[in-house]
Design a protein around this motif. Structure first.
Motif, PDB file in Angstrom:
ATOM      1  N   GLU A 191      -4.862   9.920 -14.090  1.00 19.77           N
ATOM      2  CA  GLU A 191      -3.675   9.514 -13.223  1.00 19.77           C
ATOM      3  C   GLU A 191      -3.189  10.254 -11.962  1.00 19.77           C
ATOM      4  O   GLU A 191      -2.952   9.442 -10.994  1.00 19.77           O
ATOM      5  CB  GLU A 191      -2.406   9.643 -14.365  1.00 19.77           C
ATOM      6  N   THR A 192      -3.890  11.480 -11.797  1.00 18.64           N
ATOM      7  CA  THR A 192      -3.443  12.238 -10.669  1.00 18.64           C
ATOM      8  C   THR A 192      -4.466  11.584  -9.520  1.00 18.64           C
ATOM      9  O   THR A 192      -3.921  11.333  -8.381  1.00 18.64           O
ATOM     10  CB  THR A 192      -3.619  13.731 -11.036  1.00 18.64           C
ATOM     11  N   LEU A 193      -5.724  11.401  -9.985  1.00 17.28           N
ATOM     12  CA  LEU A 193      -6.598  10.893  -8.947  1.00 17.28           C
ATOM     13  C   LEU A 193      -6.123   9.470  -8.661  1.00 17.28           C
ATOM     14  O   LEU A 193      -6.499   9.178  -7.137  1.00 17.28           O
ATOM     15  CB  LEU A 193      -7.972  10.996  -9.455  1.00 17.28           C
ATOM     16  N   GLN A 194      -5.885   8.621  -9.445  1.00 14.85           N
ATOM     17  CA  GLN A 194      -5.610   7.281  -8.907  1.00 14.85           C
ATOM     18  C   GLN A 194      -4.292   7.269  -8.430  1.00 14.85           C
ATOM     19  O   GLN A 194      -4.248   6.359  -7.132  1.00 14.85           O
ATOM     20  CB  GLN A 194      -5.453   6.542 -10.305  1.00 14.85           C
ATOM     21  N   GLU A 195      -3.408   8.178  -8.609  1.00 11.80           N
ATOM     22  CA  GLU A 195      -2.242   8.082  -7.676  1.00 11.80           C
ATOM     23  C   GLU A 195      -2.463   8.428  -6.284  1.00 11.80           C
ATOM     24  O   GLU A 195      -1.834   7.993  -5.357  1.00 11.80           O
ATOM     25  CB  GLU A 195      -1.055   8.894  -8.301  1.00 11.80           C
ATOM     26  N   THR A 196      -3.337   9.475  -6.225  1.00 10.24           N
ATOM     27  CA  THR A 196      -3.810   9.930  -4.712  1.00 10.24           C
ATOM     28  C   THR A 196      -4.591   8.925  -4.056  1.00 10.24           C
ATOM     29  O   THR A 196      -4.123   8.675  -2.764  1.00 10.24           O
ATOM     30  CB  THR A 196      -4.625  11.344  -4.962  1.00 10.24           C
ATOM     31  N   LEU A 197      -5.292   8.352  -4.560  1.00  8.24           N
ATOM     32  CA  LEU A 197      -6.164   7.290  -3.847  1.00  8.24           C
ATOM     33  C   LEU A 197      -5.154   6.009  -3.293  1.00  8.24           C
ATOM     34  O   LEU A 197      -5.219   5.662  -2.413  1.00  8.24           O
ATOM     35  CB  LEU A 197      -7.174   6.692  -4.720  1.00  8.24           C
ATOM     36  N   LYS A 198      -4.219   5.902  -4.372  1.00 11.93           N
ATOM     37  CA  LYS A 198      -3.211   4.675  -4.069  1.00 11.93           C
ATOM     38  C   LYS A 198      -2.163   5.207  -2.919  1.00 11.93           C
ATOM     39  O   LYS A 198      -1.860   4.425  -2.012  1.00 11.93           O
ATOM     40  CB  LYS A 198      -2.459   4.424  -5.402  1.00 11.93           C
ATOM     41  N   ARG A 199      -1.874   6.313  -2.924  1.00  4.51           N
ATOM     42  CA  ARG A 199      -0.547   6.903  -1.994  1.00  4.51           C
ATOM     43  C   ARG A 199      -1.457   6.991  -0.769  1.00  4.51           C
ATOM     44  O   ARG A 199      -0.992   6.805   0.372  1.00  4.51           O
ATOM     45  CB  ARG A 199      -0.303   8.150  -2.364  1.00  4.51           C
ATOM     46  N   LEU A 200      -2.664   7.357  -0.571  1.00  6.88           N
ATOM     47  CA  LEU A 200      -3.341   7.521   0.572  1.00  6.88           C
ATOM     48  C   LEU A 200      -4.010   6.106   1.189  1.00  6.88           C
ATOM     49  O   LEU A 200      -4.525   6.188   2.081  1.00  6.88           O
ATOM     50  CB  LEU A 200      -4.533   8.639   0.683  1.00  6.88           C
TER      51      LEU A 200
END
Length: 580
Positions: free
Chosen positions: A567-576
């Motif tokens: 989830e952290t990786l997915q959220e990072t890619l989405k936010r950036l």
């Protein structure tokens, strides 16, 4: 009639004590005996011992002891001295037992058994200073082939001594003549080291281990002693272990070394030892189990599957026992997990069917429940766990934890939180339950509750490093109270300085505080130590902020390969707004 039976029984008891121990009348060599050998148990001695047994049976152990000691002196017989000691010990008279043992030792100065009784009774009386001479005598009397074993047996003998420093000094004095011996010097120095360690002097204990290894680099004792001391506070212990491992170590010792490395969060080093273990000792079943566990943790399912199957092949023919059953259960459960992860639910169930129902019963049903949930049958999965019989309070706790984990895995965070709250009411000081509840509170965005629980946990158990790390990371992730967050994470690192996940938290808080170069250094090191999707998310973001976008994308791709659902990786890619 009853008195006659009692006297008869007592007479038989006396005969049992002295038969074969008192000297028989001499026979002329080569002359056949026409009569039974005449015992030295004459009428006077028999009468003394008879009175002794009657008094022992009649509740007068003091008089019985005196009679047996008198008889032992008259006959100079070991078994009678032993009986006197036994009567004294049964009446809890240690001083009397010591008197009898010393009388025996004086009468038979070449008897190793008599000397041992003196030594053991002195130790039981905690008269450590007086044990020096009998300990030296015991070592001197031990046959050369048994001396190493006698030296190894010393530390457990002194384990109950109240003055550990005095005990260490006494033992070291007794061993002085053996410390330079090529044959037993390594054993002697290892024993000196163990006594020093028991006395709280780890520095001198380490020196003793080093001296032992200088005499015999292949001796396992120094390495075992150093293993007990390995840790951040004694960095010089590990070279002793490594020096031994460079030879032909016993597989059990390499296994112990790997476990110590695991305890220190040094998983890569532990994996290297597991690899050497299986290469050098391919028939040592437990080595494959250890290697499989490390490979599975390191997200190498294919390699782990091979290792677990090799363990199963080696363990199945072994004699039945608790260790074998538990090892096989662990292997089958792990193989089921591997099959489950690749969505081979039938294969996973087949491995679970092999698990002995008496071993890890709740873990077994937890896996079956997980399989049901992954097939959309969550209610049925929960019912399966709830129906499990509870044979103890531990069973009840394990059932609850398994159900909470099931709900969490299926993102039913509210239900998991409510269930855990019920458990905490019953065990408000259970640190593991409090930590799990704090993590569930975070999932539900109950940040104040999460912080309250973590601070309560720290108060209950100040060494619980997970709590410091979780609270510090949470503050950093929300970009609030950053100095406090860094202090909390530093505290966690004091307990486990090599933990890559705590280092990840430290790198993240440095990034939040604007220290991008330091954040990159820390996160780069953490990712090298432990390739993990969450660490990859943070390292990639730091690289992205520094303009190193190609490397950031490369790290994120690696993270997705490690765990595409993180989830952290997915959220990072989405936010950036990054598409890979």
């Amino acid at each position: 009639m009853k008195r006659f039976h009692r006297l008869a029984a007592t007479s038989l008891a006396i005969l049992a004590i002295v038969t074969g121990s008192l000297p028989a009348q001499a026979q002329t060599p080569g002359t056949p005996s026409t009569e039974p050998a005449q015992s030295a148990l004459n009428g006077e001695l028999f009468y003394i011992l008879l009175l002794g047994e009657l008094n022992a049976a009649g509740g007068e152990p003091g008089y019985a002891y005196q009679l047996y000691l008198e008889g032992a002196r008259k006959a100079n017989d070991a078994s009678l001295y032993q009986r006197a000691i036994e009567i004294a010990l049964q009446s809890r008279s240690g001083d009397a037992a010591l008197q009898a043992a010393r009388a025996w030792n004086k009468a038979q100065p070449h008897s190793r058994e008599a000397n041992r009784y003196v030594l053991q009774i002195l130790l039981a009386l905690n008269r450590v200073a007086d044990t020096a001479e009998p300990l030296k005598t015991e070592l001197a009397m031990a046959p050369a082939m048994e001396r190493a074993a006698a030296i190894n047996a010393i530390p457990p003998s002194y384990a109950q001594s109240s003055d550990k420093k005095q005990a260490a000094n006494v033992v070291e004095t007794a061993l002085a003549d053996y410390l330079t011996s090529p044959s037993v010097g390594a054993y002697a120095w290892t024993t000196v080291g163990r006594m020093r360690l028991a006395a709280g002097d780890s520095t001198s204990a380490l020196d003793a281990a080093r001296r032992a290894q200088e005499i015999d680099r292949n001796a396992p004792g120094p390495a075992m002693l150093a293993l007990e001391m390995m840790g951040p506070q004694t960095p010089l212990a590990e070279p002793i272990v490594q020096h031994y491992m460079a030879g032909q170590p016993a597989p059990e010792l390499r296994m112990s070394y790997a476990r110590v490395l695991i305890d220190g969060q040094r998983f890569d080093d532990a994996s290297a030892q597991a690899k050497l273990l299986t290469e050098q000792n391919p028939d040592f079943a437990d080595g494959w189990l250890l290697q499989g566990s490390l490979q599975l943790q390191d997200k190498q399912p294919a390699a782990a599957e091979t290792s677990f199957k090799q363990f199963v092949a080696l363990a199945q023919p072994l004699p039945a026992g608790e260790a074998r059953s538990r090892g096989l259960a662990q292997a089958y459960l792990s193989l089921a997990q591997i099959a489950e992860n690749r969505k081979d639910y039938a294969g996973a169930d087949a491995w679970l069917q092999k698990v002995d129902d008496g071993q890890d019963r709740i873990a077994l049903q937890g896996r079956r429940a997980s399989l049901l949930a992954k097939q959309g049958k969550l209610a049925q999965a929960r019912a399966l766990l709830q129906a499990l019989p509870e044979q103890s309070a531990t069973d009840a706790r394990q059932k609850l934890v398994a159900e909470v984990q099931l709900l969490r895995d299926n993102k039913q965070y509210k239900a998991a939180y409510d269930l855990m709250a019920t458990a905490i009411k019953q065990a408000p000081d259970d640190t593991d339950l409090l930590y799990d509840q704090a993590m569930l509170a975070e999932r539900l965005n109950k940040m104040d509750e999460m912080e309250r629980l973590l601070r309560q946990l720290i108060q209950l158990k100040p060494t619980y490093h997970h709590a410091y790390n979780a609270l510090g990371y949470s503050l950093a992730d929300r970009n609030i109270r950053l100095p406090e967050a860094r202090d909390l994470i530093r505290k966690a690192l004091e307990f486990v300085p090599n933990d890559p996940f705590i280092s990840d938290s430290m790198g993240w808080v440095e990034f939040r505080m604007g220290n991008q170069a330091e954040a990159l250094r820390v996160l780069d090191s953490a990712y090298k130590a432990k390739p993990d999707a969450e660490i990859a998310a943070h390292l990639g973001e730091v690289l992205w902020a520094l303009g190193q976008r190609e490397r950031a994308a490369s790290i994120w791709k690696e993270g997705l390969q490690l765990n595409a659902d993180n989830e952290t990786l997915q959220e990072t890619l989405k936010r950036l707004h990054v598409k890979l």
